[in-house]
Structures are given as structure tokens and as C-alpha cells.
Scaffold this motif. Sequence first.
Motif, PDB file in Angstrom:
ATOM      1  N   THR A 156     -31.341  14.530 -10.738  1.00 39.98           N
ATOM      2  CA  THR A 156     -30.521  15.070 -11.769  1.00 39.98           C
ATOM      3  C   THR A 156     -28.986  15.612 -11.195  1.00 39.98           C
ATOM      4  O   THR A 156     -28.541  16.152 -12.047  1.00 39.98           O
ATOM      5  CB  THR A 156     -31.232  16.182 -12.426  1.00 39.98           C
ATOM      6  OG1 THR A 156     -31.287  17.329 -11.349  1.00 39.98           O
ATOM      7  CG2 THR A 156     -32.328  16.193 -12.909  1.00 39.98           C
ATOM      8  N   LYS A 157     -28.789  15.044  -9.999  1.00 42.89           N
ATOM      9  CA  LYS A 157     -27.380  15.561  -9.350  1.00 42.89           C
ATOM     10  C   LYS A 157     -27.222  17.023  -9.566  1.00 42.89           C
ATOM     11  O   LYS A 157     -25.972  17.310 -10.195  1.00 42.89           O
ATOM     12  CB  LYS A 157     -26.257  14.425 -10.114  1.00 42.89           C
ATOM     13  CG  LYS A 157     -26.673  13.243 -10.074  1.00 42.89           C
ATOM     14  CD  LYS A 157     -25.407  12.278 -10.634  1.00 42.89           C
ATOM     15  CE  LYS A 157     -25.525  10.724 -10.521  1.00 42.89           C
ATOM     16  NZ  LYS A 157     -24.433  10.219 -11.247  1.00 42.89           N
ATOM     17  N   ASP A 161     -26.092  17.101 -15.663  1.00 42.50           N
ATOM     18  CA  ASP A 161     -26.058  16.303 -16.788  1.00 42.50           C
ATOM     19  C   ASP A 161     -26.689  16.939 -17.892  1.00 42.50           C
ATOM     20  O   ASP A 161     -27.952  16.590 -18.022  1.00 42.50           O
ATOM     21  CB  ASP A 161     -26.526  14.946 -16.679  1.00 42.50           C
ATOM     22  CG  ASP A 161     -26.132  13.855 -17.699  1.00 42.50           C
ATOM     23  OD1 ASP A 161     -25.586  14.462 -18.758  1.00 42.50           O
ATOM     24  OD2 ASP A 161     -26.270  12.500 -17.887  1.00 42.50           O
ATOM     25  N   LYS A 162     -26.676  17.955 -18.537  1.00 44.49           N
ATOM     26  CA  LYS A 162     -27.302  18.718 -19.589  1.00 44.49           C
ATOM     27  C   LYS A 162     -27.143  18.027 -20.831  1.00 44.49           C
ATOM     28  O   LYS A 162     -26.253  17.658 -21.340  1.00 44.49           O
ATOM     29  CB  LYS A 162     -26.801  20.243 -19.676  1.00 44.49           C
ATOM     30  CG  LYS A 162     -27.530  21.119 -20.627  1.00 44.49           C
ATOM     31  CD  LYS A 162     -27.039  22.345 -20.431  1.00 44.49           C
ATOM     32  CE  LYS A 162     -27.739  23.355 -21.338  1.00 44.49           C
ATOM     33  NZ  LYS A 162     -27.284  24.532 -21.588  1.00 44.49           N
ATOM     34  N   GLY A 169     -35.854  26.231 -23.289  1.00 42.95           N
ATOM     35  CA  GLY A 169     -35.216  25.859 -21.987  1.00 42.95           C
ATOM     36  C   GLY A 169     -34.066  24.878 -22.183  1.00 42.95           C
ATOM     37  O   GLY A 169     -33.747  24.442 -23.256  1.00 42.95           O
ATOM     38  N   SER A 170     -33.654  24.450 -21.254  1.00 33.91           N
ATOM     39  CA  SER A 170     -32.496  23.385 -21.035  1.00 33.91           C
ATOM     40  C   SER A 170     -33.015  22.118 -20.576  1.00 33.91           C
ATOM     41  O   SER A 170     -34.020  22.060 -19.948  1.00 33.91           O
ATOM     42  CB  SER A 170     -31.275  23.756 -20.280  1.00 33.91           C
ATOM     43  OG  SER A 170     -30.760  25.242 -20.680  1.00 33.91           O
ATOM     44  N   LYS A 185     -36.957  19.701 -18.255  1.00 28.71           N
ATOM     45  CA  LYS A 185     -36.779  20.739 -19.111  1.00 28.71           C
ATOM     46  C   LYS A 185     -37.116  21.618 -18.093  1.00 28.71           C
ATOM     47  O   LYS A 185     -38.063  21.902 -17.564  1.00 28.71           O
ATOM     48  CB  LYS A 185     -37.762  20.662 -20.364  1.00 28.71           C
ATOM     49  CG  LYS A 185     -37.676  22.061 -21.140  1.00 28.71           C
ATOM     50  CD  LYS A 185     -38.429  21.927 -22.269  1.00 28.71           C
ATOM     51  CE  LYS A 185     -37.941  20.932 -23.380  1.00 28.71           C
ATOM     52  NZ  LYS A 185     -36.890  21.610 -24.079  1.00 28.71           N
ATOM     53  N   LYS A 186     -35.980  22.618 -18.102  1.00 28.14           N
ATOM     54  CA  LYS A 186     -36.217  23.919 -17.185  1.00 28.14           C
ATOM     55  C   LYS A 186     -36.546  24.951 -18.117  1.00 28.14           C
ATOM     56  O   LYS A 186     -35.626  25.501 -18.858  1.00 28.14           O
ATOM     57  CB  LYS A 186     -34.906  24.233 -16.437  1.00 28.14           C
ATOM     58  CG  LYS A 186     -34.306  23.155 -15.258  1.00 28.14           C
ATOM     59  CD  LYS A 186     -33.153  23.919 -14.480  1.00 28.14           C
ATOM     60  CE  LYS A 186     -33.624  24.763 -13.544  1.00 28.14           C
ATOM     61  NZ  LYS A 186     -32.557  24.968 -12.811  1.00 28.14           N
ATOM     62  N   LEU A 187     -37.780  25.283 -17.941  1.00 26.27           N
ATOM     63  CA  LEU A 187     -38.155  26.465 -18.966  1.00 26.27           C
ATOM     64  C   LEU A 187     -37.673  27.813 -18.380  1.00 26.27           C
ATOM     65  O   LEU A 187     -37.375  28.051 -17.475  1.00 26.27           O
ATOM     66  CB  LEU A 187     -39.923  26.465 -18.655  1.00 26.27           C
ATOM     67  CG  LEU A 187     -40.654  25.051 -19.136  1.00 26.27           C
ATOM     68  CD1 LEU A 187     -42.084  25.127 -19.086  1.00 26.27           C
ATOM     69  CD2 LEU A 187     -40.218  24.509 -20.538  1.00 26.27           C
TER      70      LEU A 187
END
Length: 449
Positions: A156-157, A161-162, A169-170, A185-187
Amino acid sequence: MDFPKRTHLSFTSLIFLLHLCAITFGVTDTISRTQPLSGDLTIVSKEGILSLDCSLQDCNIWNSELWDLKQLPNGNTDGLDMYIRLAASDTLVQDSEKKAHHVRLIVLIAVLGSIFMALCALSITVKMFQRTSSKKAFSDNYSLVVYDYSFLQHCTKNFSDKVGQGSFGSVFKGLLPDSKLIAVKKLQGMKQGEKQFHTEVRALGKIHHNNLVHLSGFCLRGAERMLVYDFMVNGSLDAHLFKDEKILDWNTRFLIILGVAKGLHYLHDECQECIIHCDIKPENVLLDVNFSPKLADFGLAKLMDRHFSRALTTMRGTAGYLAPEWIGGLPITPKADVYSYGMMLFEIISGRRNSELMENGTIRYFPVWATIRISEGDISEILDQRLNDVNFQELERACKVACWCIQDNESHRPTMRQIVQILQGIQDVSVAPVPVFLKQLVDGEYISS
């Protein structure tokens, strides 16, 4: 002079031998000889060609072309024999050339071997890296991949890159070594331990449906919890309804309406245990390369260990996708998803947000006005005016379903199984009454534009 034994010479050997014989005898004058030999091969030598008649035991130096010379098979006695004597200097030259050729051949083999070994080593290294950075978490038919945190960080570097932000989460876009795109997905707000998280994620990994986003793996690192999904190239539905993206035609919208209904029906009725999504909205409907809908974030409410009797009580009085019983703090059932689904239908049909805060502080709430128009049989006014070539039978079914989904009493709402049948034209449906709750929520007013 001494002569070697009788032999049958190759063309190449003969040239060398004849050449040397001329040098050995030191003859420079041209001596004419026209003795023909058996065969059809012509041999030419720059320095001269030696022909020896065995019966006369003499040597001749031949400076012109020699015709009709060939090597006969063993045992053939038709031709004349020729005996050749080689000088030591020519033998050394020939040996030197052979040695040089052998050296070049050895060097070439060594270089090619080194390249082959390097490629093998590189291949083994890549495979070992992939095995150490991503390994199987479970051994059943629905196995997930346990990803190393540093591996996902690289893919994801460094999570740069959101592509989305939700209540759970994101979401970040990533690229695997095999060029496959993923969504990580970061919870946020996790309260579960590692063992319980493993159990819940394993259950989610067994869920497979054409209208649900595929969960391919997860990551654990301390308090960090991440889920890895297939990446949907056409983004979320809201971008195509409310933003400057491609306008979806009616056929695509109806397939999305039907696809999401099928996905929810699967979660409610066909999984090992009923899964309530709890967050149905256009942002959680993702579109693949063919604009087929994939419902995202299913099962995360349970994974986050939320207590629905207390959650989101701050949403009281806010017009959105929440069912009245949820806002009232009551336990929720799958009918809460049905309510949210109905609210989303109004947005898909109209191409506009359900609620909008006006400059004078009042709320322009589309569903109240839309349900009144539908109950009066006027469905064309609620349709997105940008659309053409609409199937009005499909439109009418979708409008009626939306009105029944947002009924105040959850027992009056249809199940997702019934909704699928209505949308497919298998089951008939009547016109639903205007929900009282919505009227009270906005004081019974709709401010038109």
C-alpha cells in the motif's frame, strides 16, 4: 621418405595435408600433371596441392585446381590411394585453433550456467519471500491468508493511497506482487482479543456470494487489525449517484437494486447464522469492472462487538438510513437492514440525497414527498431526470418496495427474500401507506426546490 598407413581422408584433413606437403618438399615450380582420380569433388589450395601416385612412389606439387577427388567408403578399391605427410608446424596451428575453440566453448557454457543459476536463485528467493510474508491461516476450503504487516505496508506504499473512510475504519488501495489490486481496511475501535478476532474472521471468510465483496485475508499486529478485500475498480455507488462520475442508466441501477437485495437475502437467510449488516448505504455498495454491485462491510458490526441497544444514540432526530427502533434504542433485527435498504432505493431512483439542510435551517427530506407521490400513482416525478429509456414496470416495483421497506412497524416491512421476488416480478405488491414516523421527524413538511 616415410609414409603413413593407407587411410581415407576427410576433405578438411586433405587440404591441410596437401598444403604441408608442398612446403615440405620446397617445390615452387609448376609441374603439370593431369592424372584423373575417381570421384566428383574439386579441391583448391592457395599454396598448391600434392598428389601422390602409390604405384610410382613419387610426389607431385599441384598448383592448379584438382578435379574428381573424393573419399571412398571403407572396403572400396575402385580408386587410387593417396598418402599425405603433415609438417609439425601445421599440426601445432590446428591444435591451437582447436584449443581456442574449446576455451570459447567453456567460457560460453560457464556464462550461461551462471545466468541459469542466478535465475534459479532469484526464483527461489521470491517464493520464499512470498511464503514468509503471506501464509495460510486455515486449512479448510475457505482458507484466508494471514498477511504480514510489513508486507501490506509495502503493497500500500505505507498506506498512502486512501480510497475510503467509513464507520469501521479507513480503506487503502494496494498492489500485490502478482499485480492483483487489493483494498486494505484498517479497523478502528477494536475491542476483541486475538483469538476471538480469528474466530469471527474465519466465519466471514466462509461467506461467498456474487453480490458480496470477497474477503481474501487479514492482518494482526498488536492492537492493529486489518482486513484485505478484492479491489473494486469502479468505486462506490455514491460516486456515480451524487458526484461527477459516470451517470448510471436505469438498467444498471435496477441490476444494482436487485443485486444488493440478493446479497442481503443471503446474509439474512442463507448463512450459517444470520448476519445483520447494520450499515446499508450507497457508500458501502461497491461496483466491479462490469458495474455489478458488491456489498461491503458485512459482518463488521459483530466483529467490532457493538451493543446495538446503546450504539449510535447520538443519531436521534437525524434523517438518514437508521430504522426507528434503532434510533429508539431498541434491539435490532434484520428488518433494520430492510429499512436502510428502502432509504437507499429512493437515492438510487432519484439520483439525489434523501436529506439536505437548507439555508433557512429546515430539512428538505425527499422520502416523505416521494412516498406521497408514489401513493398517488405519480412515480415519474421521483425519477432521476437525467435518465432515458426507463422500464416503468421495474420502476414501479422498485418504488413500491422502497415505500414498504421504510414502514414504522418493522413487522410491516417485507423480508429480503420477498423483496427479491417482488423485484423479479414473481410476487405482486400493493401501494404502501405513508410512514407516520417520517412525517413527525420533519414536522410533516417537504420543502421542494
